[in-house]
Design an enzyme around this catalytic site. Structure first.
Site, PDB file in Angstrom:
ATOM      1  N   HIS A   1       3.073  14.360   1.580  1.00 55.16           N
ATOM      2  CA  HIS A   1       2.504  15.686   1.283  1.00 55.16           C
ATOM      3  C   HIS A   1       3.595  16.689   1.623  1.00 55.16           C
ATOM      4  O   HIS A   1       4.247  16.553   2.667  1.00 55.16           O
ATOM      5  CB  HIS A   1       1.284  15.990   2.156  1.00 55.16           C
ATOM      6  CG  HIS A   1       0.080  15.140   1.877  1.00 55.16           C
ATOM      7  ND1 HIS A   1      -0.795  15.403   0.836  1.00 55.16           N
ATOM      8  CD2 HIS A   1      -0.399  14.043   2.504  1.00 55.16           C
ATOM      9  CE1 HIS A   1      -1.770  14.505   0.843  1.00 55.16           C
ATOM     10  NE2 HIS A   1      -1.548  13.659   1.835  1.00 55.16           N
TER      11      HIS A   1
ATOM     12  N   LEU B   1      -5.143   9.246   7.837  1.00 58.89           N
ATOM     13  CA  LEU B   1      -6.480   8.660   7.875  1.00 58.89           C
ATOM     14  C   LEU B   1      -6.419   7.198   7.445  1.00 58.89           C
ATOM     15  O   LEU B   1      -5.744   6.913   6.449  1.00 58.89           O
ATOM     16  CB  LEU B   1      -7.433   9.440   6.955  1.00 58.89           C
ATOM     17  CG  LEU B   1      -7.782  10.841   7.464  1.00 58.89           C
ATOM     18  CD1 LEU B   1      -8.529  11.615   6.391  1.00 58.89           C
ATOM     19  CD2 LEU B   1      -8.612  10.765   8.742  1.00 58.89           C
TER      20      LEU B   1
ATOM     21  N   HIS C   1       1.522   5.407  -1.717  1.00 57.28           N
ATOM     22  CA  HIS C   1       1.132   6.570  -2.525  1.00 57.28           C
ATOM     23  C   HIS C   1       2.406   7.194  -3.069  1.00 57.28           C
ATOM     24  O   HIS C   1       3.254   7.640  -2.295  1.00 57.28           O
ATOM     25  CB  HIS C   1       0.386   7.600  -1.674  1.00 57.28           C
ATOM     26  CG  HIS C   1      -0.890   7.082  -1.098  1.00 57.28           C
ATOM     27  ND1 HIS C   1      -2.096   7.191  -1.745  1.00 57.28           N
ATOM     28  CD2 HIS C   1      -1.138   6.418   0.059  1.00 57.28           C
ATOM     29  CE1 HIS C   1      -3.043   6.630  -1.006  1.00 57.28           C
ATOM     30  NE2 HIS C   1      -2.484   6.145   0.092  1.00 57.28           N
ATOM     31  N   PHE C   2       2.513   7.210  -4.396  1.00 57.38           N
ATOM     32  CA  PHE C   2       3.690   7.802  -5.026  1.00 57.38           C
ATOM     33  C   PHE C   2       3.418   9.218  -5.532  1.00 57.38           C
ATOM     34  O   PHE C   2       4.340   9.926  -5.918  1.00 57.38           O
ATOM     35  CB  PHE C   2       4.139   6.951  -6.219  1.00 57.38           C
ATOM     36  CG  PHE C   2       4.910   5.706  -5.854  1.00 57.38           C
ATOM     37  CD1 PHE C   2       5.774   5.679  -4.775  1.00 57.38           C
ATOM     38  CD2 PHE C   2       4.780   4.565  -6.636  1.00 57.38           C
ATOM     39  CE1 PHE C   2       6.503   4.529  -4.474  1.00 57.38           C
ATOM     40  CE2 PHE C   2       5.502   3.416  -6.348  1.00 57.38           C
ATOM     41  CZ  PHE C   2       6.366   3.396  -5.263  1.00 57.38           C
ATOM     42  N   ARG C   3       2.145   9.599  -5.651  1.00 58.34           N
ATOM     43  CA  ARG C   3       1.785  10.888  -6.288  1.00 58.34           C
ATOM     44  C   ARG C   3       2.263  10.899  -7.730  1.00 58.34           C
ATOM     45  O   ARG C   3       2.349   9.884  -8.370  1.00 58.34           O
ATOM     46  CB  ARG C   3       2.347  12.088  -5.499  1.00 58.34           C
ATOM     47  CG  ARG C   3       2.183  12.023  -4.002  1.00 58.34           C
ATOM     48  CD  ARG C   3       0.752  11.879  -3.559  1.00 58.34           C
ATOM     49  NE  ARG C   3       0.656  11.983  -2.113  1.00 58.34           N
ATOM     50  CZ  ARG C   3      -0.346  11.483  -1.418  1.00 58.34           C
ATOM     51  NH1 ARG C   3      -1.333  10.838  -2.014  1.00 58.34           N
ATOM     52  NH2 ARG C   3      -0.374  11.631  -0.108  1.00 58.34           N
TER      53      ARG C   3
ATOM     54  N   ALA D   1      -3.773  14.783   5.197  1.00 56.89           N
ATOM     55  CA  ALA D   1      -3.597  13.536   5.950  1.00 56.89           C
ATOM     56  C   ALA D   1      -2.554  12.668   5.268  1.00 56.89           C
ATOM     57  O   ALA D   1      -2.608  12.466   4.060  1.00 56.89           O
ATOM     58  CB  ALA D   1      -4.921  12.786   6.016  1.00 56.89           C
TER      59      ALA D   1
ATOM     60  N   ASN E   1      -5.140   7.374  -6.119  1.00 60.64           N
ATOM     61  CA  ASN E   1      -5.851   8.625  -5.810  1.00 60.64           C
ATOM     62  C   ASN E   1      -5.052   9.851  -6.236  1.00 60.64           C
ATOM     63  O   ASN E   1      -4.747  10.730  -5.449  1.00 60.64           O
ATOM     64  CB  ASN E   1      -6.222   8.705  -4.317  1.00 60.64           C
ATOM     65  CG  ASN E   1      -5.030   8.647  -3.386  1.00 60.64           C
ATOM     66  OD1 ASN E   1      -3.978   8.078  -3.715  1.00 60.64           O
ATOM     67  ND2 ASN E   1      -5.164   9.240  -2.221  1.00 60.64           N
TER      68      ASN E   1
ATOM     69  N   ASP F   1       1.159   2.519   3.649  1.00 61.85           N
ATOM     70  CA  ASP F   1       0.356   3.728   3.406  1.00 61.85           C
ATOM     71  C   ASP F   1       1.249   4.969   3.435  1.00 61.85           C
ATOM     72  O   ASP F   1       0.795   6.035   3.849  1.00 61.85           O
ATOM     73  CB  ASP F   1      -0.795   3.851   4.406  1.00 61.85           C
ATOM     74  CG  ASP F   1      -1.858   4.835   3.930  1.00 61.85           C
ATOM     75  OD1 ASP F   1      -1.894   5.164   2.731  1.00 61.85           O
ATOM     76  OD2 ASP F   1      -2.644   5.298   4.779  1.00 61.85           O
TER      77      ASP F   1
ATOM     78  N   HIS G   1      -4.972  -0.533   5.684  1.00 66.33           N
ATOM     79  CA  HIS G   1      -4.594   0.215   6.893  1.00 66.33           C
ATOM     80  C   HIS G   1      -5.617   0.085   8.024  1.00 66.33           C
ATOM     81  O   HIS G   1      -6.215   1.064   8.429  1.00 66.33           O
ATOM     82  CB  HIS G   1      -4.303   1.680   6.599  1.00 66.33           C
ATOM     83  CG  HIS G   1      -5.265   2.361   5.649  1.00 66.33           C
ATOM     84  ND1 HIS G   1      -6.613   2.407   5.856  1.00 66.33           N
ATOM     85  CD2 HIS G   1      -5.049   3.006   4.482  1.00 66.33           C
ATOM     86  CE1 HIS G   1      -7.173   3.067   4.872  1.00 66.33           C
ATOM     87  NE2 HIS G   1      -6.257   3.431   4.016  1.00 66.33           N
TER      88      HIS G   1
ATOM     89  N   HIS H   1     -10.770   1.354   1.562  1.00 62.80           N
ATOM     90  CA  HIS H   1     -10.540   2.340   2.616  1.00 62.80           C
ATOM     91  C   HIS H   1     -11.783   2.245   3.494  1.00 62.80           C
ATOM     92  O   HIS H   1     -12.839   2.753   3.134  1.00 62.80           O
ATOM     93  CB  HIS H   1     -10.365   3.742   2.023  1.00 62.80           C
ATOM     94  CG  HIS H   1     -10.111   4.772   3.083  1.00 62.80           C
ATOM     95  ND1 HIS H   1      -8.920   5.442   3.205  1.00 62.80           N
ATOM     96  CD2 HIS H   1     -10.891   5.211   4.109  1.00 62.80           C
ATOM     97  CE1 HIS H   1      -8.974   6.261   4.250  1.00 62.80           C
ATOM     98  NE2 HIS H   1     -10.163   6.139   4.813  1.00 62.80           N
TER      99      HIS H   1
ATOM    100  N   LYS I   1      -9.552  -0.170  -6.039  1.00 65.41           N
ATOM    101  CA  LYS I   1      -9.617   0.460  -4.710  1.00 65.41           C
ATOM    102  C   LYS I   1     -10.932   1.188  -4.510  1.00 65.41           C
ATOM    103  O   LYS I   1     -11.326   2.012  -5.337  1.00 65.41           O
ATOM    104  CB  LYS I   1      -8.451   1.461  -4.578  1.00 65.41           C
ATOM    105  CG  LYS I   1      -8.409   2.248  -3.273  1.00 65.41           C
ATOM    106  CD  LYS I   1      -7.865   1.441  -2.105  1.00 65.41           C
ATOM    107  CE  LYS I   1      -7.993   2.153  -0.774  1.00 65.41           C
ATOM    108  NZ  LYS I   1      -6.907   3.074  -0.491  1.00 65.41           N
TER     109      LYS I   1
ATOM    110  N   HIS J   1       0.860  -1.204   0.000  1.00 62.48           N
ATOM    111  CA  HIS J   1       0.000   0.000   0.000  1.00 62.48           C
ATOM    112  C   HIS J   1       0.889   1.245   0.000  1.00 62.48           C
ATOM    113  O   HIS J   1       1.391   1.643   1.047  1.00 62.48           O
ATOM    114  CB  HIS J   1      -0.915   0.018   1.231  1.00 62.48           C
ATOM    115  CG  HIS J   1      -1.909   1.132   1.222  1.00 62.48           C
ATOM    116  ND1 HIS J   1      -3.248   0.932   1.475  1.00 62.48           N
ATOM    117  CD2 HIS J   1      -1.780   2.460   0.980  1.00 62.48           C
ATOM    118  CE1 HIS J   1      -3.891   2.086   1.400  1.00 62.48           C
ATOM    119  NE2 HIS J   1      -3.009   3.043   1.106  1.00 62.48           N
TER     120      HIS J   1
HETATM  121  O1  DOR Z   1      -3.560   9.507   5.560  1.00 64.08           O
HETATM  122  C1  DOR Z   1      -3.890   9.159   4.441  1.00 64.08           C
HETATM  123  N1  DOR Z   1      -3.306   9.690   3.356  1.00 64.08           N
HETATM  124  N2  DOR Z   1      -4.872   8.274   4.302  1.00 64.08           N
HETATM  125  C2  DOR Z   1      -5.375   7.962   3.106  1.00 64.08           C
HETATM  126  O2  DOR Z   1      -6.272   7.165   3.043  1.00 64.08           O
HETATM  127  C3  DOR Z   1      -4.888   8.626   1.893  1.00 64.08           C
HETATM  128  C4  DOR Z   1      -3.543   9.149   2.069  1.00 64.08           C
HETATM  129  C5  DOR Z   1      -3.178  10.154   1.003  1.00 64.08           C
HETATM  130  O3  DOR Z   1      -3.361   9.852  -0.167  1.00 64.08           O
HETATM  131  O4  DOR Z   1      -2.699  11.227   1.350  1.00 64.08           O
HETATM  132 ZN    ZN Z   2      -3.469   4.999   1.440  1.00 63.07          ZN
END
Ligand code: DOR
Ligand code: ZN
Length: 346
Positions: free
Chosen positions: A251, A219, A15-17, A263, A41, A247, A174, A136, A99, A13
């Site tokens: 940011h 989150l 997130h690479f952006r 988050a 996302n 996860d 998560h 989620h 997802k 799990h």
């Molecule tokens: O804290 C989080 N950040 N929870 C998520 O479900 C998404 C993630 C994000 O993409 O920033």
């Molecule tokens: Zn996530």
């Protein structure tokens, strides 16, 4: 134990952006992990096989030369997901899973699913194809207390969905509560759960330690101590239903240290080491390989890598921040602190 050799782990799990952030964060995950399940996302979200293929190429372009790394792509489900494109993407080896973000649950989830029955046809098709549904698991209704969102989702959405689709395979992403840990083992081997390092290491007090701590905000939010302890028991249990998924959610610093901060905990630079702290504290280092390298592979159906890595008990100081060109910087988990385990190089 002062060294631990395991099959190269997978982070199921991440997130690479995209863009600058992607280029700066992918090397951390690619260095430590053989594979990753990549979350969709983005803005706009990855909703088609063509978008996922293009995104996978951008990720591979950011993997350092001579690093063996396989990103596994996911489809962002919406009320309008085209089941035939999703299944074609799965058959073509592009989509490893889809997802479910309940609408407005978290970062870039405004296009998420507004009610589970809107995607029943898609879930039926996924069940037939054996394509895992990643959830989620939080209710997003404003009347639900933020600390009760996961339990509410399990009762109102997850259990009825698992009963309606008795062969649907699901990863509860998560998990943060004892309820989540229980649900992950209540449906045999078709349901599993990822657990993040922060939910194993911290309870909700960490959000307010001497002041407001935006870099601990993610989150689902950190929960009370009894839930952290239940998650630790689950992670070290050796049961095949639990596996590693950080996860990691970068940011930029100014977007977290803000009036309305984003988050996400950016754990990629220290992920394996953070989990090792937990397994060492629980006297369960002998179960770490199952959690980190084997259980997720068995669930997703890929061969765990033959290649091994060795972690040694040698302290290192975690970088205070990770620059992202002109855009700003990311603050990692344990920024500026010492961590006891390190990847043995060479
Ligand atoms: O804290 C989080 N950040 N929870 C998520 O479900 C998404 C993630 C994000 O993409 O920033
Ligand atoms: Zn996530």
């Amino acid at each position: 134990m002062t060294r631990l050799t395991i099959r190269r782990p997978s982070d199921l799990h991440v997130h690479f952006r995209d863009g600058d952030v992607l280029r700066h964060v992918v090397p951390f995950t690619a260095q430590a992990f053989a594979r990753a399940i990549v979350m969709p996302n983005l803005s706009p979200p990855v909703t088609t096989a063509a978008m996922a293929l293009a995104y996978r190429t951008r990720i591979m372009d950011a993997v350092p030369a001579s690093t063996d790394f396989t990103p596994m792509m996911t489809c962002y489900l919406t009320d309008h997901t085209d089941a035939s494109d999703l299944l074609a993407g799965h058959r073509d080896g592009i989509f490893a899973a889809a997802k479910l973000y309940p609408a407005h649950a978290t970062t870039n989830s405004s296009h998420g699913v507004s009610a589970i029955d809107r995607i029943h046809d898609v879930l039926g098709a996924m069940q037939e194809a054996g394509l895992p549904l990643l959830v989620h698991g939080e209710l997003t209704r404003p009347d639900i207390d933020i600390f009760d969102r996961e339990r509410g989702f399990i009762e109102e959405v997850l259990v009825p969905t698992l009963e309606r689709f008795p062969r649907l395979r699901v990863v509860m992403e998560h998990i943060t509560t004892e309820d989540g840990a229980k649900a992950a083992v209540a449906f045999g081997d078709r349901v599993a759960a990822t657990i993040t390092p922060q939910h194993l290491l911290f309870n909700r007090n960490a959000l307010f330690q001497g002041g407001l701590r935006p870099h601990m905000y993610c989150l689902p939010i950190l929960k009370r101590e009894k839930h952290r302890l239940a998650l630790r028991r689950a992670a070290v249990s050796g049961r095949p239903n639990y596996f590693l998924g950080t996860d990691t959610a970068p940011h930029l610093r100014h977007l977290k240290e803000a009036d309305c901060g984003c988050a996400g905990v950016f754990s990629a630079p220290v992920a394996v080491e953070a989990y090792l702290r937990v397994f060492e504290e629980e006297d369960a280092l002998d179960r770490f390989e199952a959690f980190a390298s084997l259980n997720g592979a068995a669930f997703y159906g890929f061969d765990p890598p033959a290649e091994t890595v060795t972690y040694v008990r040698a302290s290192r100081t975690v970088e205070a921040s990770v620059p992202v060109g002109d855009a700003g910087a990311l603050v990692p988990l344990f920024a500026g602190e010492d961590i006891a385990w390190s990847l043995q190089s060479g």
